[in-house]
Design an enzyme around this catalytic site. Structure first.
Site, mmCIF file in Angstrom:
data_model
loop_
_atom_site.group_PDB
_atom_site.id
_atom_site.type_symbol
_atom_site.label_atom_id
_atom_site.label_comp_id
_atom_site.label_asym_id
_atom_site.label_seq_id
_atom_site.Cartn_x
_atom_site.Cartn_y
_atom_site.Cartn_z
ATOM 1 N N ASN A 154 -9.644 -9.420 1.227
ATOM 2 C CA ASN A 154 -9.261 -8.518 1.179
ATOM 3 C C ASN A 154 -8.525 -7.939 2.277
ATOM 4 O OD1 ASN A 154 -9.181 -5.203 1.846
ATOM 5 N ND2 ASN A 154 -11.258 -5.212 1.597
ATOM 6 N N LYS B 58 -7.275 -5.788 3.875
ATOM 7 C CA LYS B 58 -7.165 -4.155 4.221
ATOM 8 C C LYS B 58 -5.926 -3.687 4.372
ATOM 9 C CE LYS B 58 -12.287 -5.404 5.259
ATOM 10 N NZ LYS B 58 -13.407 -5.019 6.015
HETATM 11 P P1 13P Z 1 -14.847 -9.054 6.756
HETATM 12 O O1 13P Z 1 -14.954 -10.620 6.525
HETATM 13 O O2 13P Z 1 -13.588 -9.026 8.180
HETATM 14 O O3 13P Z 1 -15.916 -9.001 7.751
HETATM 15 O O4 13P Z 1 -15.109 -8.217 5.971
HETATM 16 C C1 13P Z 1 -15.653 -7.312 4.791
HETATM 17 C C2 13P Z 1 -15.302 -7.084 3.522
HETATM 18 O O5 13P Z 1 -14.925 -5.785 4.136
HETATM 19 C C3 13P Z 1 -14.398 -7.174 2.658
HETATM 20 O O6 13P Z 1 -14.731 -6.655 1.647
#
Ligand code: 13P
Length: 241
Positions: A8, A10
């Site tokens: 992900n 983001k």
């Molecule tokens: P992190 O791996 O940065 O903690 O994020 C997890 C996440 O939100 C995956 O969707």
């Protein structure tokens, strides 16, 4: 069943050039893995540019087309060869006020066009996990047909573990997997609960990834921050192959 490792990204990276570079480096780094399906979930606008690994979107709307300014439909994603959609991520719940009811509508439309939803659930710090997971699963999975469950992936992502470096212990992950299965067995059927794919997300890195698969009872991982680092992400994938 193949293990599922989902990246992900983001709202990263900032340019299409960087996105292509990151994608191609990951593709190159994981080309020898055999037992893993690697899914990359970039921001929408990069989806048409990336080819050679399975793709997922980070959200979607719940209609096929129409007057819904700013939204993207499951059908549009399907037409771009996207296979997965992350839904109900805690950041969408927090910043976009997404509710279980809305997530349920999205899940139904995603399934209707043949995409696979990765449904994120998880408690915040100090919340009653049992109560939160019960409520989220009951409302998000409301009136979803039993036959659809083979396409559904549940991602257990405790909110307190996301982006904090405080990953959930293996024991607690295992207990959460059992809890999720029990809730689904009560809502539906034991066979559905046994078969459903559950993955874990929250501060996963190349050092802790293997343990989740070996001892945490999950069939995959949802990786945020570490998926933006080619070496770290490649290490995660290889560690569970
Ligand atoms: P992190 O791996 O940065 O903690 O994020 C997890 C996440 O939100 C995956 O969707």
């Amino acid at each position: 069943m193949q293990k599922l490792i989902v990246a992900n990204w983001k709202m990263n990276p900032e340019t299409a050039e960087e996105a292509k570079k990151l994608f191609d480096s990951v593709k190159n780094g994981v080309k020898k893995v055999k037992n893993i399906e690697v899914v990359i979930c970039p921001p929408f606008i990069y989806l048409p540019l990336l080819k050679g690994l399975a793709l997922g979107a980070q959200n979607v709307f719940y209609k096929e087309s129409g007057a819904f300014t700013g939204e993207v439909s499951p059908l549009m994603l399907k037409n771009l060869n996207v296979q997965y959609v992350i839904l109900g991520h805690s950041e969408a719940r927090k910043y976009l006020n997404e509710t279980n009811e809305l997530i349920n509508k999205k899940i139904k439309e995603v399934l209707a066009v043949g995409l696979k939803p990765i449904i994120c659930i998880g408690e915040k710090e100090g919340e009653d996990k049992n109560k939160v997971l019960q409520e989220q699963l009951k409302e998000c999975l409301k009136s979803i047909e039993k036959k659809e469950f083979e396409k559904i992936i549940i991602a257990y992502e405790p909110v307190w573990a996301i982006g904090t470096g405080k990953n959930c212990s293996i024991e607690e992950t295992m207990n959460s997997v059992l809890l999720i299965k029990k809730i689904i067995a009560d809502l539906y059927k034991k066979e559905i609960a046994e078969k459903i794919r559950i993955i874990y997300g929250g501060s996963v890195n190349g050092k802790n990834s293997r343990e989740y698969i070996l001892k945490g009872g999950v069939s995959g991982l949802l990786v945020g921050g570490a998926s933006l680092d080619v070496n770290e992400f490649t290490q995660i994938v290889k560690s569970v192959d």
